[in-house]
Design a protein around this motif. Structure first.
Motif, PDB file in Angstrom:
ATOM      1  N   ASP A 143      -3.929   1.466   3.234  1.00  0.00           N
ATOM      2  CA  ASP A 143      -3.231   1.758   4.487  1.00  0.00           C
ATOM      3  C   ASP A 143      -2.642   3.158   4.425  1.00  0.00           C
ATOM      4  O   ASP A 143      -2.236   3.606   3.362  1.00  0.00           O
ATOM      5  CB  ASP A 143      -2.078   0.767   4.726  1.00  0.00           C
TER       6      ASP A 143
ATOM      7  N   ASP B 151       0.152   4.101   5.675  1.00  0.00           N
ATOM      8  CA  ASP B 151       1.618   4.124   5.670  1.00  0.00           C
ATOM      9  C   ASP B 151       2.225   3.940   4.285  1.00  0.00           C
ATOM     10  O   ASP B 151       3.427   3.700   4.152  1.00  0.00           O
ATOM     11  CB  ASP B 151       2.160   3.076   6.633  1.00  0.00           C
TER      12      ASP B 151
ATOM     13  N   GLN C  88       2.083   1.529   2.302  1.00  0.00           N
ATOM     14  CA  GLN C  88       2.501   0.171   1.941  1.00  0.00           C
ATOM     15  C   GLN C  88       1.627  -0.362   0.805  1.00  0.00           C
ATOM     16  O   GLN C  88       2.046  -1.241   0.065  1.00  0.00           O
ATOM     17  CB  GLN C  88       2.411  -0.762   3.138  1.00  0.00           C
TER      18      GLN C  88
ATOM     19  N   ARG D 216       4.734  -5.010  -2.348  1.00  0.00           N
ATOM     20  CA  ARG D 216       4.438  -4.282  -1.111  1.00  0.00           C
ATOM     21  C   ARG D 216       5.703  -3.619  -0.608  1.00  0.00           C
ATOM     22  O   ARG D 216       6.698  -4.270  -0.333  1.00  0.00           O
ATOM     23  CB  ARG D 216       3.882  -5.230  -0.069  1.00  0.00           C
TER      24      ARG D 216
ATOM     25  N   ARG E 125       7.159   0.077   5.076  1.00  0.00           N
ATOM     26  CA  ARG E 125       6.493   1.231   5.664  1.00  0.00           C
ATOM     27  C   ARG E 125       7.238   2.533   5.336  1.00  0.00           C
ATOM     28  O   ARG E 125       8.457   2.592   5.454  1.00  0.00           O
ATOM     29  CB  ARG E 125       6.502   1.030   7.161  1.00  0.00           C
TER      30      ARG E 125
HETATM   31 MG    MG Z   1       1.768  -1.033   7.361  1.00  0.00          MG
END
Ligand code: MG
Ligand code: UDP
Length: 317
Positions: free
Chosen positions: A103, A105, A107, A207, A210
């Motif tokens: 991703d 962002d 993450q 995780r 963001r």
């Molecule tokens: Mg995300």
């Protein structure tokens, strides 16, 4: 590896696929982090950014990145097709011996890339999927609904989808080629990734929330996503509808017999408004629900039969 290898003089190529939709705040940091992570690895890399119809400056920033770094490739889609289609575009275009989906962002931490590659090489698996151990920065409600979703889908579908996995994963050429053959339009990726099978290993990770920008998900989209997953990978809802219909018919038969006998032996009694009303509303509710379930599947057939391409590329750099 050994530079004396007779045929392959160049390093093994690994592709990194990053779908981007309105990621102007993070895309630069993302590139920097990815480059930091891969710099000292003994492989060649191509980093494929898929611009999924961003409305902000994402594409301009990507162009700059592309001009500065020859490892960066850009696929500019003709509009916003959604993350699944964007990833598919990247998967179709990648040339590497392996592919890592990430991703934009942050993450999915880019620092894990070397670890993923290591597991791939050492355990000789086809897929290394990232598995979240903690869901930081997510609300209690999201965690609870996610957990319920996995429980349901793993109960009613034939392939089992590992819990708490996303799209963050490494796939080798064999897995990539398998995935490329699945051209369905309702793309529930987690399901597709699991469906191809092969040897898969997990890499546990935390995780992060963001890094910047906002998520493009909301509860409406998430519930659609869950519906997508269930109807893509199972026809159990249809079975349940049939079963419920059968049970209700049985009950109705019993009740009908009861009324008939009662009328025969004790004569007619007119009052019955309440029971009639309850029956009618109950049955129409069940009927509408069943029609809805049927509609879900018909809608999917509609989507698939049009057989349109999954995305269009406007420009490739
Ligand atoms: Mg995300
Ligand atoms: N994304 C995309 N197209 C979309 C929506 C999202 O390519 O229509 C990308 C987005 O840029 C990001 C990734 O998919 O790289 C995950 O999106 P997001 O962070 O919004 O989802 P979440 O992490 O909240 O599940």
């Amino acid at each position: 590896m050994s530079k004396t290898a007779p045929k392959k003089t160049s390093k093994e190529l690994i592709s990194i696929v990053i779908p981007c939709y309105n990621e102007q705040e993070v895309i630069r940091t993302c590139h920097t982090k990815v480059v930091e992570a891969i710099e000292n690895l003994p492989y060649g890399f191509e980093i494929i950014y898929i611009n999924d119809g961003s409305r902000d400056k994402t594409l301009e920033i990507l162009r700059e990145i592309n001009a500065e770094d020859k490892r960066a490739r850009i696929l500019n889609l003709s509009r916003n097709f959604g993350k699944e289609a964007a990833m598919t575009a990247g998967i179709d275009a990648c040339k590497g011996e392996a592919l890592i989906i990430l991703d934009a962002d942050l993450q999915d931490p880019p620092v894990l890339i070397p670890k993923m590659i290591k597991i791939w090489k050492e355990q000789d698996v086809d897929v290394v999927y990232g598995q979240r151990v903690e869901r930081e920065g997510e609300t209690w409600l999201k965690k609870a609904t996610a957990s319920a979703f996995y429980r349901v889908i793993n109960h009613i579908s034939a392939v089992s989808i590992p819990r708490n996995t996303g799209d963050f994963r490494l796939m080798n050429r064999r897995a990539i080629e398998a995935l490329k053959k699945l051209r369905e339009h309702h793309r529930f990726m987690k399901g597709l990734f699991a469906w191809i099978g092969y040897k898969q290993a997990a890499l546990q990770y935390n995780r992060e929330p963001r890094a910047a920008g906002t998520t493009k998900w909301n509860y409406w989209k998430l519930s659609n996503f869950a519906m997508e997953g269930i109807t893509s990978f199972s026809i159990v809802p249809l079975r349940i509808a049939t079963l419920v219909g059968f049970l209700i018919s049985l009950l109705a038969f019993g009740y009908g017999t009861f009324i008939l006998l009662k009328t025969l032996f004790f004569g007619r009694d007119l009052p019955g408004y309440a029971s009639l009303m309850v029956m009618i509303t109950f049955l129409s509710g069940i009927q509408l629900l069943t029609i809805g379930i049927l509609g879900e599947y018909i809608g999917r057939i509609f989507g698939e039969t049009k057989n349109r391409p999954l995305y269009f590329i406007e420009e490739e750099l």
